[in-house]
Write an enzyme that holds these catalytic residues in place. Sequence first.
Site, PDB file in Angstrom:
ATOM      1  N   TYR A 109       0.849  -1.201   0.000  1.00  0.00           N
ATOM      2  CA  TYR A 109       0.000   0.000   0.000  1.00  0.00           C
ATOM      3  C   TYR A 109       0.883   1.248   0.000  1.00  0.00           C
ATOM      4  CZ  TYR A 109      -3.891  -3.113   1.125  1.00  0.00           C
ATOM      5  OH  TYR A 109      -4.825  -4.115   1.079  1.00  0.00           O
ATOM      6  N   ASN A 132     -12.697  -0.935  -4.586  1.00  0.00           N
ATOM      7  CA  ASN A 132     -12.602  -1.330  -5.988  1.00  0.00           C
ATOM      8  C   ASN A 132     -13.828  -2.190  -6.319  1.00  0.00           C
ATOM      9  OD1 ASN A 132     -11.932  -2.470  -8.472  1.00  0.00           O
ATOM     10  ND2 ASN A 132     -10.426  -3.872  -7.595  1.00  0.00           N
ATOM     11  N   CYS A 140      -6.831  -5.575  -7.205  1.00  0.00           N
ATOM     12  CA  CYS A 140      -6.580  -5.099  -5.849  1.00  0.00           C
ATOM     13  C   CYS A 140      -5.919  -6.181  -4.993  1.00  0.00           C
ATOM     14  CB  CYS A 140      -7.870  -4.601  -5.198  1.00  0.00           C
ATOM     15  SG  CYS A 140      -9.227  -5.779  -5.251  1.00  0.00           S
ATOM     16  N   HIS A 141      -6.041  -7.441  -5.413  1.00  0.00           N
ATOM     17  CA  HIS A 141      -5.414  -8.543  -4.661  1.00  0.00           C
ATOM     18  C   HIS A 141      -3.886  -8.502  -4.749  1.00  0.00           C
ATOM     19  CE1 HIS A 141      -6.007 -10.041  -8.782  1.00  0.00           C
ATOM     20  NE2 HIS A 141      -4.890 -10.718  -8.589  1.00  0.00           N
ATOM     21  N   GLU A 167      -1.499 -16.432 -10.366  1.00  0.00           N
ATOM     22  CA  GLU A 167      -0.841 -15.498 -11.266  1.00  0.00           C
ATOM     23  C   GLU A 167       0.653 -15.781 -11.391  1.00  0.00           C
ATOM     24  OE1 GLU A 167      -1.989 -11.537 -10.173  1.00  0.00           O
ATOM     25  OE2 GLU A 167      -4.013 -11.851 -10.916  1.00  0.00           O
TER      26      GLU A 167
END
Length: 175
Positions: A109, A132, A140-141, A167
Amino acid sequence: MSMITKINVAIYDSPIGKISLASVEGKLVHLDFEGNEDRLKTIQNRRFKNIEWAENTSVPVSVVSWLDAYFAEEAGPLPMDEITMIGTEFQKSVWSALMTIPCGKSLSYAELARQLGNPKAVRAVARANALNPVSIIVPCHRVIGSNGTLTGYAGGLERKAWLLEHEAGILAKAA
């Protein structure tokens, strides 16, 4: 007579649970995990007045195709022309910044706040991240705590961990 906004909600079956896809006039406005119906309604009630909720399959085809490819470990171009992001200018700037975090990577963040040119805005960045409306597509993850821990995800931390691991697999496959 005030206009009624019809929000269509369709359910997408993903490997990590059912996902609600909400759309208005053929554009995706919200993507969230099952069990977050209150969050979906709260966020959309702030954005639209006189909402009529409808459950059907009227969801942008390109969004479903993108999700199919994503869960099959094939990263394709995002269907951004099929998505409507409604928020404040600050929220939109945070969401745009999220889109620049590459698949398989993560950012804290604090790093995100610095990237936006406002290093003191960590809490505001975290709040915009939490609001979001289109998770997964607007990733956002991929935002984690400064110490590398997984923090705050409306879909649950186990899903956040799954998405990041998934991912990493997409990234490895693409390499």
